[in-house]
Design an enzyme around this catalytic site. Structure first.
Site, mmCIF file in Angstrom:
data_model
loop_
_atom_site.group_PDB
_atom_site.id
_atom_site.type_symbol
_atom_site.label_atom_id
_atom_site.label_comp_id
_atom_site.label_asym_id
_atom_site.label_seq_id
_atom_site.Cartn_x
_atom_site.Cartn_y
_atom_site.Cartn_z
ATOM 1 N N ASP A 284 0.561 -1.792 0.000
ATOM 2 C CA ASP A 284 0.017 0.370 0.152
ATOM 3 C C ASP A 284 0.971 1.242 0.014
ATOM 4 O O ASP A 284 1.871 1.190 -0.699
ATOM 5 C CB ASP A 284 -1.209 -0.088 1.087
ATOM 6 C CG ASP A 284 -2.684 0.544 1.102
ATOM 7 O OD1 ASP A 284 -2.328 1.701 0.419
ATOM 8 O OD2 ASP A 284 -3.676 0.460 1.421
ATOM 9 N N HIS A 318 1.580 1.813 -3.298
ATOM 10 C CA HIS A 318 0.356 2.793 -4.133
ATOM 11 C C HIS A 318 0.700 4.202 -4.141
ATOM 12 O O HIS A 318 0.490 5.051 -4.557
ATOM 13 C CB HIS A 318 -1.211 3.017 -2.896
ATOM 14 C CG HIS A 318 -1.607 1.656 -3.330
ATOM 15 N ND1 HIS A 318 -2.777 1.653 -2.073
ATOM 16 C CD2 HIS A 318 -1.245 0.205 -4.059
ATOM 17 C CE1 HIS A 318 -3.131 0.105 -2.912
ATOM 18 N NE2 HIS A 318 -2.048 -0.894 -3.433
#
Length: 469
Positions: A284, A318
Site C-alpha cells: 500500500d 500505492h
C-alpha cells in the site's frame, strides 16, 4: 508533439522567482528546526536478556511470558535494554513500557503468532482512523514515554494469504466467496457507524469474529519514541502507526511487506515525526499521514503536523508519500527531502487524497531534491474526490493549500506529470513547481479547480510548461 493538457477553472503563472522559497523564512528553515529539536531517547546502561527469563529460540515455543517478564523487570529497575539475542523467537504481542529499549541483536528474528486468540486481552487501538477495543498490535505501547525498538534483527508478522490477509476481502490475498471479512456488516461498517455517531469506547468492542487486523508497531499516546535499524516483514495491516504521539524517530528501518493495507508508516494525530534513512517496499502507501476519519477525526481534532521524511527509498507502493484519506482533523507542515522513488509498481510519488465526507485541511506540503525513476500514474496527484468502500460524498468540503515541489527529476512520470482535481467552491490553492523536470509522461498536466499554480523552470516531456499546448 505535446499531448493535450486539461486546464479547468485554473490560472497558471510561469515566473522566474518564487518568494519565500529560499530565504530565512522558508519552510525548509522550519524543517531544520523540527529535525534539530528531535532527539533520540536515552536509556539506563543496564540490560536484560529474554533468554534469562526462559525464552527458547526454537521458532516454536511461545515466548510471550519471557518477553513480558523481561520487560517488567527492566521497567521495575528504571528501564534499560531488553535484549533479543541471535535466534528465532516465537511470541504473541509484546507490550513495551516507559524507558525500555527492545533491542534485537544481529541474527535475531521475532516471529509473531498468527492465532488471533493470542492477541487477547483486547486493547485500546485504532482501525482506519477510528478508535476501538481490538486485537493488540504486535508491538504495542500505551501512554508510555521514552521507548524504543532498535537493533539489526527482523520482526516477522508471518501474515500471508493463509492468515490475516484474507480478512481484507481481497481475492489476491486469499479471500474467496463465502469467507468472512472486515467488510461484513457487523465489522468495519459497524465501526464506521460508531465513529460517525461518537459511540463511547466501551461500546466499540471487536476482536474475535469481527476480522479487523492488528497493526504491527503502535505507540498509542506516547512520547519520545525511537524505531531504528530493524527489518519488518509480513505485516497483518499497517506497519508502523504512531497515534496521538509526539517526538517520534523512525530511522534506518527496512519494511518489506506486500499484503493488503500494508502501509509502511502512518503517523496519525501525531506531531514532530522524523522518518529517515528508511526503505519502503509495500503493498500500500509507503508513508501515509493520517488524522482520523470523518466525524471521529473532527471530534478528536488533533492535527498531524511537523512531519519530516528524509533520505528514504520508496520501491513498490500505492504512493511514495501520501496524505489521507483519513485526514479529517487536518495535516500541516509535511516535508519530504532527498528521497528516491522508483518502481513499475509505485503508483504515485506525492499524493493527497480526501473527499467531502472527510473534510479537513491540508496546509503545507514541501518536497525537494527527489529522484524519481518510474511511477505508474502521476508524479503529483491531488484528488479531493477520493472514494473507497461506499458513497463518499458529504457536506464537509476539504481544503488543500500550499504545495511546493522543487528540484525534482523524473525519468518516467507514467500517465500524468501533474494530476489535480479540486472543488469549484474549494479550489486547491497555491501549488508551486520549481526546477522540476519530468522527462516522460503520457499527459503532461491535467488540473481542475486549482488556484494560483506557479511553474518555475519546469519542463515536461522536454518542453517548458509555457510551450505545452
Amino acid at each position: 508533439m505535446a499531448l493535450p493538457v486539461v486546464f479547468i477553472a485554473c490560472k497558471i503563472e510561469v515566473s522566474e522567482e518564487v518568494a519565500n522559497v529560499t530565504d530565512k523564512n522558508s519552510p525548509w528553515q522550519l524543517m531544520r528546526q523540527i529535525v534539530d529539536n528531535l532527539k533520540e531517547p536515552t536509556f539506563q546502561d543496564i540490560s536484560y536478556n529474554i533468554v534469562d527469563f526462559g525464552a527458547i529460540a526454537d521458532g516454536v515455543t511461545n515466548n510471550s511470558d519471557a518477553f513480558s517478564k523481561a520487560i517488567e523487570k527492566c521497567y521495575e529497575m528504571g528501564g534499560g535494554k531488553v535484549i533479543v539475542p541471535s535466534g528465532k523467537f516465537y511470541t504473541g504481542p509484546i507490550h513495551l513500557k516507559s524507558n525500555i529499549n527492545l533491542f534485537l541483536e544481529k541474527g535475531s528474528v521475532i516471529v509473531f503468532s498468527t492465532n488471533p486468540s493470542d492477541y487477547y486481552p483486547l486493547v485500546h487501538t485504532s482501525y482506519e482512523g477510528m478508535e476501538l477495543m481490538n486485537y493488540s498490535p504486535l508491538i504495542y505501547a500505551y501512554q508510555a514515554n521514552n521507548i524504543a525498538v532498535t537493533g539489526d534483527g527482523v520482526l516477522n508478522g508471518q501474515a500471508s494469504n493463509e492468515n490475516w490477509w484474507p480478512w481484507s476481502m481481497g481475492n489476491k490475498y486469499g479471500w474467496k466467496e463465502g469467507m468472512p471479512s472486515q467488510r461484513d456488516s457487523l465489522n468495519l461498517p459497524r465501526l464506521m457507524k460508531f465513529g460517525e455517531n461518537g459511540s463511547p469506547l466501551n461500546k466499540r468492542v471487536f476482536g474475535d469474529n469481527h476480522y479487523l487486523r492488528p497493526t504491527f508497531i503502535e505507540p498509542f499516546n506516547c512520547s519520545n519514541v525511537l524505531i531504528k535499524g530493524v527489518k519488518i516483514i509480513n505485516a497483518p495491516f499497517w506497519v508502523i502507526h504512531p497515534i496521538k504521539s509526539k517526538n517520534v524517530i523512525v530511522d534506518g528501518v527496512t519494511i518489506d511487506s506486500h499484503g493488503p493495507n500494508n502501509d509502511g508508516c502512518n503517523p496519525e494525530y501525531s506531531k514532530n515525526i522524523l522518518i529517515k534513512n528508511c526503505t519502503f517496499n509495500t503493498g500500500d502507501d509507503c508513508i501515509a499521514i493520517k488524522a482520523g476519519r470523518d466525524g471521529e477525526g473532527r471530534r478528536v481534532a488533533i492535527k498531524s503536523e511537523n512531519i519530516v521524511v528524509q533520505n528514504c527509498k520508496m520501491i513498490d507502493g500505492h504512493g511514495g508519500v501520501v496524505i489521507g484519506s483519513e485526514m479529517s482533523a487536518g495535516v500541516s507542515n509535511v516535508f519530504v527531502d532527498n528521497c528516491t522513488m522508483d518502481s513499475p509498481n509505485l503508483d504515485r510519488a506525492i499524493r493527497i487524497k480526501t473527499n467531502s465526507r472527510r473534510g479537513g485541511t491540508v496546509d503545507g506540503v514541501y518536497v525537494r531534491n527527489i529522484e524519481v525513476g518510474q511511477v505508474k500514474e502521476a508524479v503529483l496527484k491531488i484528488n479531493m474526490f477520493y472514494g473507497i468502500y461506499s458513497n463518499q460524498t458529504g457536506t464537509f468540503i476539504p481544503e488543500v493549500r500550499n504545495i511546493l515541489l522543487e528540484n525534482i527529476n523524473v525519468k518516467n512520470g507514467g500517465e500524468f506529470g501533474i494530476l489535480a482535481r479540486g472543488y469549484v467552491e474549494s479550489p486547491i490553492q497555491n501549488v508551486t513547481l520549481k526546477n522540476v523536470v519530468i522527462a516522460k509522461a503520457k499527459k503532461e498536466i491535467s488540473i481542475e479547480n486549482v488556484a494560483n499554480i506557479k511553474l518555475v523552470n519546469t519542463k515536461i516531456n522536454g518542453l517548458p510548461v509555457e510551450e505545452i499546448k
